[in-house]
Design a protein around this motif. Structure first.
Motif, PDB file in Angstrom:
ATOM      1  N   TYR A  94     -19.267 -26.859 -17.435  1.00 57.14           N
ATOM      2  CA  TYR A  94     -18.695 -27.893 -18.292  1.00 57.14           C
ATOM      3  C   TYR A  94     -17.475 -28.529 -17.621  1.00 57.14           C
ATOM      4  O   TYR A  94     -16.614 -27.817 -17.106  1.00 57.14           O
ATOM      5  CB  TYR A  94     -18.304 -27.154 -19.570  1.00 57.14           C
ATOM      6  N   ILE A  95     -17.407 -29.844 -17.574  1.00 63.44           N
ATOM      7  CA  ILE A  95     -16.214 -30.537 -17.087  1.00 63.44           C
ATOM      8  C   ILE A  95     -15.695 -31.389 -18.239  1.00 63.44           C
ATOM      9  O   ILE A  95     -16.416 -32.279 -18.709  1.00 63.44           O
ATOM     10  CB  ILE A  95     -16.507 -31.445 -15.876  1.00 63.44           C
ATOM     11  N   ASN A  96     -14.482 -31.092 -18.704  1.00 68.97           N
ATOM     12  CA  ASN A  96     -13.935 -31.948 -19.765  1.00 68.97           C
ATOM     13  C   ASN A  96     -12.915 -32.913 -19.174  1.00 68.97           C
ATOM     14  O   ASN A  96     -12.723 -32.978 -17.955  1.00 68.97           O
ATOM     15  CB  ASN A  96     -13.365 -31.119 -20.926  1.00 68.97           C
ATOM     16  N   SER A  97     -12.250 -33.676 -20.036  1.00 72.19           N
ATOM     17  CA  SER A  97     -11.360 -34.729 -19.528  1.00 72.19           C
ATOM     18  C   SER A  97     -10.161 -34.146 -18.800  1.00 72.19           C
ATOM     19  O   SER A  97      -9.636 -34.756 -17.865  1.00 72.19           O
ATOM     20  CB  SER A  97     -10.920 -35.645 -20.664  1.00 72.19           C
ATOM     21  N   THR A  98      -9.728 -32.954 -19.206  1.00 76.17           N
ATOM     22  CA  THR A  98      -8.633 -32.305 -18.478  1.00 76.17           C
ATOM     23  C   THR A  98      -9.103 -31.927 -17.077  1.00 76.17           C
ATOM     24  O   THR A  98      -8.351 -32.038 -16.103  1.00 76.17           O
ATOM     25  CB  THR A  98      -8.147 -31.055 -19.238  1.00 76.17           C
ATOM     26  N   ILE A 147     -11.351 -33.512 -15.340  1.00 75.77           N
ATOM     27  CA  ILE A 147     -11.383 -34.761 -14.560  1.00 75.77           C
ATOM     28  C   ILE A 147      -9.970 -35.086 -14.059  1.00 75.77           C
ATOM     29  O   ILE A 147      -9.780 -35.514 -12.915  1.00 75.77           O
ATOM     30  CB  ILE A 147     -11.937 -35.919 -15.425  1.00 75.77           C
ATOM     31  N   ALA A 148      -8.979 -34.868 -14.924  1.00 77.57           N
ATOM     32  CA  ALA A 148      -7.586 -35.133 -14.515  1.00 77.57           C
ATOM     33  C   ALA A 148      -7.185 -34.235 -13.343  1.00 77.57           C
ATOM     34  O   ALA A 148      -6.459 -34.666 -12.439  1.00 77.57           O
ATOM     35  CB  ALA A 148      -6.646 -34.920 -15.693  1.00 77.57           C
ATOM     36  N   VAL A 187      -8.590 -35.754 -10.291  1.00 74.55           N
ATOM     37  CA  VAL A 187      -7.771 -36.910  -9.890  1.00 74.55           C
ATOM     38  C   VAL A 187      -6.537 -36.438  -9.131  1.00 74.55           C
ATOM     39  O   VAL A 187      -6.140 -37.028  -8.119  1.00 74.55           O
ATOM     40  CB  VAL A 187      -7.357 -37.744 -11.124  1.00 74.55           C
ATOM     41  N   ILE A 191     -20.297 -39.651 -15.528  1.00 75.29           N
ATOM     42  CA  ILE A 191     -18.891 -39.483 -15.929  1.00 75.29           C
ATOM     43  C   ILE A 191     -17.967 -39.970 -14.810  1.00 75.29           C
ATOM     44  O   ILE A 191     -16.946 -40.631 -15.075  1.00 75.29           O
ATOM     45  CB  ILE A 191     -18.582 -37.998 -16.241  1.00 75.29           C
ATOM     46  N   THR A 207     -15.223 -42.936 -15.386  1.00 73.48           N
ATOM     47  CA  THR A 207     -13.796 -42.724 -15.123  1.00 73.48           C
ATOM     48  C   THR A 207     -13.348 -43.418 -13.837  1.00 73.48           C
ATOM     49  O   THR A 207     -12.178 -43.371 -13.490  1.00 73.48           O
ATOM     50  CB  THR A 207     -13.495 -41.217 -15.017  1.00 73.48           C
ATOM     51  N   ARG A 244     -23.932 -29.742 -21.797  1.00 69.26           N
ATOM     52  CA  ARG A 244     -23.727 -29.446 -23.206  1.00 69.26           C
ATOM     53  C   ARG A 244     -22.600 -30.279 -23.814  1.00 69.26           C
ATOM     54  O   ARG A 244     -22.412 -30.286 -25.011  1.00 69.26           O
ATOM     55  CB  ARG A 244     -23.452 -27.950 -23.382  1.00 69.26           C
ATOM     56  N   ASP A 245     -21.847 -30.981 -22.944  1.00 70.99           N
ATOM     57  CA  ASP A 245     -20.756 -31.804 -23.456  1.00 70.99           C
ATOM     58  C   ASP A 245     -21.112 -33.284 -23.468  1.00 70.99           C
ATOM     59  O   ASP A 245     -20.246 -34.123 -23.651  1.00 70.99           O
ATOM     60  CB  ASP A 245     -19.503 -31.597 -22.611  1.00 70.99           C
ATOM     61  N   TRP A 270     -18.552 -37.294 -24.251  1.00 80.29           N
ATOM     62  CA  TRP A 270     -18.105 -38.341 -23.340  1.00 80.29           C
ATOM     63  C   TRP A 270     -18.614 -39.703 -23.788  1.00 80.29           C
ATOM     64  O   TRP A 270     -19.701 -39.816 -24.338  1.00 80.29           O
ATOM     65  CB  TRP A 270     -18.634 -38.081 -21.925  1.00 80.29           C
ATOM     66  N   TYR A 284     -13.209 -39.510 -24.223  1.00 81.71           N
ATOM     67  CA  TYR A 284     -13.731 -38.159 -24.473  1.00 81.71           C
ATOM     68  C   TYR A 284     -13.181 -37.687 -25.815  1.00 81.71           C
ATOM     69  O   TYR A 284     -12.032 -37.973 -26.158  1.00 81.71           O
ATOM     70  CB  TYR A 284     -13.249 -37.222 -23.358  1.00 81.71           C
ATOM     71  N   THR A 331      -9.391 -38.043 -25.450  1.00 82.58           N
ATOM     72  CA  THR A 331      -8.762 -38.750 -24.340  1.00 82.58           C
ATOM     73  C   THR A 331      -8.951 -40.252 -24.509  1.00 82.58           C
ATOM     74  O   THR A 331     -10.050 -40.714 -24.809  1.00 82.58           O
ATOM     75  CB  THR A 331      -9.397 -38.301 -23.000  1.00 82.58           C
ATOM     76  N   MET A 382      -8.522 -44.000 -22.591  1.00 77.79           N
ATOM     77  CA  MET A 382      -8.464 -44.581 -21.249  1.00 77.79           C
ATOM     78  C   MET A 382      -8.101 -46.054 -21.356  1.00 77.79           C
ATOM     79  O   MET A 382      -8.519 -46.736 -22.292  1.00 77.79           O
ATOM     80  CB  MET A 382      -9.821 -44.404 -20.562  1.00 77.79           C
ATOM     81  N   TRP A 433      -5.129 -42.353 -18.265  1.00 74.69           N
ATOM     82  CA  TRP A 433      -5.584 -41.854 -19.554  1.00 74.69           C
ATOM     83  C   TRP A 433      -4.588 -40.873 -20.157  1.00 74.69           C
ATOM     84  O   TRP A 433      -3.734 -40.322 -19.476  1.00 74.69           O
ATOM     85  CB  TRP A 433      -6.981 -41.240 -19.469  1.00 74.69           C
ATOM     86  N   LEU A 456      -1.708 -39.164 -17.652  1.00 74.21           N
ATOM     87  CA  LEU A 456      -1.908 -39.233 -16.196  1.00 74.21           C
ATOM     88  C   LEU A 456      -2.027 -40.711 -15.863  1.00 74.21           C
ATOM     89  O   LEU A 456      -2.972 -41.375 -16.302  1.00 74.21           O
ATOM     90  CB  LEU A 456      -3.169 -38.478 -15.787  1.00 74.21           C
TER      91      LEU A 456
END
Lengths: 118, 270
Positions: A55-59, A61-62, A65, A90, A94, B31-32, B36, B142, B149, B151, B161, B180
Motif C-alpha cells: 500500500y502506498i498512501n499520500s504520506t 508519496i510525500a 518526493v 498515481i 501526482t 486495496r487503496d 485516490w 487522497y 490530502t 493538491m 499538497w 509539502l
C-alpha cells in the motif's frame, strides 16, 4: 515497512532500493536509512524497486518526493520499476512521473534505457 | 463560523479511457484504489456556489512540489488530544465534515457538495497580506478514514499538497497537518520570504487550535519546519503566467468595468 525489510543492492554502479511492504508514515525511518546507504560513494543512479511494495498512501508519496529532492540536490538520477498499473497512474496524477523515469523492469531501470514519460 | 461552511458539487475531468464504474481490481488491484483521485488532465468546476469566485481553477493542471519554483519545504503542525475524547477516525471524519469552520476569518473554503472525497475540487477565496484577495482551488488527491490530502493547481500560491491525518499513540490522538510545497513562482517565493512563511504558520496554527477546541481542548501547536531542498528551480520562473495573485488582482481591478457593462447591458435589454 521496516529497515530490515528495505534492502539496498549495488548493480553496475547503480544503487537499487528494494521497497518492501507499505509505504506510509511508518516507512520514513527505513527510507531515510536506505537512502543514506544507497547514496554512499555517489552511485551513478538510484533505482527504486516497487515490485514488493504494498500500500502506498499520500504520506508515502510525500516521502518519495523527499527522496527525489535529495537526489536532485546531489545530482543523482533516480528511476523506478515494478509499479503496478494503479501506482503508475498515481505517479501520473501526482506528476511524479514528470521527473521520475518509470521503467518496465530492473535491467532498463539500472541502465536508464527507457523513460515512460519526460 | 458556520457561514463559512458552503458547499458545491464539483468534479475533476476523468481521462477518456477510464470507465466510471471501474472497480479497484480492474485498475491494478490495489486495496487503496478508491482512496485516490482518478487521473485528471485539467480541473473542471461544474457548480460555483453563491459568493464564490471561480478563478484560476478551471482548465488548470495539478502541480506537485516538483513543478514549483521556490525552495521545497515540509511543514508539520500537530496537536495532541486525549484519546478518550476522540479517536483518530472520528477526528478525521469531523475534520472532513467541518473543514471550512476551522479556517481563520477572511479565508473561505467552498467545500464540494459531496464532501472531502477523492477527485473533488474545492474553491478557495483567500486574503493575503495587504488585504489582497486571491482566488484559487484545490483537488482532493487522497482520502481515507485516517487522512486526506489536498493538491494544488497551477497558479496557486504553492505547488504541492497538504495532508491532514490523525494517529493514536500512547493514549493520545495526534492530529496533524503536513504541507509539502514549493512557492509556485518568483513573486510567491518573494512573498514567502517577506512574511509569508510566518503568515502560513499562523494560518495552520489557528486551524489546529480550532480543531482541538472543537473537541474541548486548548491545545499547544507543535510546529516543525524542514527545508527539503534549498535550491530554487529557476527553469520554473514562467509559472508566473498562471499566478492566481496577478490574475485575481486583474479581475478585481476590472470589477468597475464589469459593473458598468452590466448596467449598460441591463438598460439596453430592459
Amino acid at each position: 515497512m521496516t529497515s530490515e525489510l528495505t534492502a539496498v543492492r549495488r548493480r553496475d554502479g547503480v544503487a537499487v532500493i528494494d521497497m518492501v511492504g507499505d509505504v506510509n508514515a511508518s516507512a520514513e525511518g527505513a527510507l531515510d536509512a536506505a537512502w543514506a546507504q544507497a547514496t554512499e560513494g555517489h552511485p551513478d543512479a538510484v533505482v527504486l524497486n516497487f515490485e514488493d511494495a504494498g500500500y502506498i498512501n499520500s504520506t508515502g508519496i510525500a516521502l518519495i518526493v523527499g527522496m527525489m529532492a535529495k537526489a536532485r540536490a546531489h545530482a543523482i538520477p533516480i528511476r523506478a520499476y515494478g509499479l503496478t498499473p494503479h501506482y503508475r497512474e498515481i505517479f501520473e496524477i501526482t506528476r511524479l512521473a514528470d521527473f521520475l523515469a518509470i521503467n518496465p523492469d530492473e535491467d532498463s531501470a539500472v541502465h536508464g534505457a527507457e523513460r515512460s514519460s519526460t | 463560523m458556520s457561514d463559512k461552511h458552503e458547499t458545491a458539487a464539483r468534479t475533476a475531468d476523468a481521462l477518456p479511457d477510464q470507465q466510471p464504474n471501474q472497480l479497484p481490481d480492474e485498475i491494478g488491484g490495489a486495496r487503496d484504489a478508491t482512496h485516490w483521485a482518478k487521473a485528471v488532465s485539467r480541473l473542471n468546476v461544474s457548480q460555483v456556489p453563491e459568493g464564490a469566485i471561480n478563478l484560476n481553477v478551471t482548465g488548470k493542471r495539478l502541480t506537485s512540489p516538483i513543478q514549483g519554483f521556490g525552495k521545497m519545504w515540509q511543514k508539520t503542525y500537530q496537536v495532541r488530544l486525549p484519546q478518550e475524547r476522540v479517536s483518530a477516525t472520528d477526528l478525521i471524519a469531523t475534520w472532513k465534515q467541518r473543514f471550512p469552520d476551522f479556517w481563520p476569518e477572511g479565508n473561505r473554503f467552498y467545500a464540494p457538495l459531496t464532501g472531502i472525497e477523492p477527485g473533488e475540487v474545492a474553491l478557495l477565496n483567500m486574503t493575503l497580506p495587504g488585504r489582497m484577495k486571491l482566488s484559487t482551488g484545490v483537488m482532493v488527491l487522497y482520502a481515507d478514514e485516517e487522512s486526506f490530502t489536498l493538491m494544488t493547481p497551477q497558479g496557486h500560491m504553492f505547488a504541492g499538497w497538504i495532508t491532514f491525518s490523525a494517529t493514536e499513540k500512547d493514549g493520545e490522538t495526534v492530529a496533524q497537518a503536513q504541507v509539502l510545497m514549493r512557492a509556485s513562482d518568483p513573486i510567491f517565493e518573494l512573498g514567502l520570504t517577506m512574511g509569508g512563511h510566518k503568515q502560513e504558520d499562523r494560518f495552520w496554527n489557528h486551524t489546529m487550535r480550532e480543531v482541538a477546541a472543537h473537541f474541548g481542548e486548548i491545545a499547544v501547536v507543535d510546529t516543525q519546519v524542514v527545508c527539503v531542498d534549498k535550491r530554487r528551480q529557476w527553469s520554473r520562473w514562467s509559472n508566473i503566467w498562471h499566478s492566481s495573485a496577478i490574475r485575481s488582482t486583474v479581475y478585481m481591478l476590472g470589477a468597475p468595468v464589469r459593473a458598468v457593462r452590466a448596467r449598460l447591458g441591463g438598460k439596453s435589454t430592459g
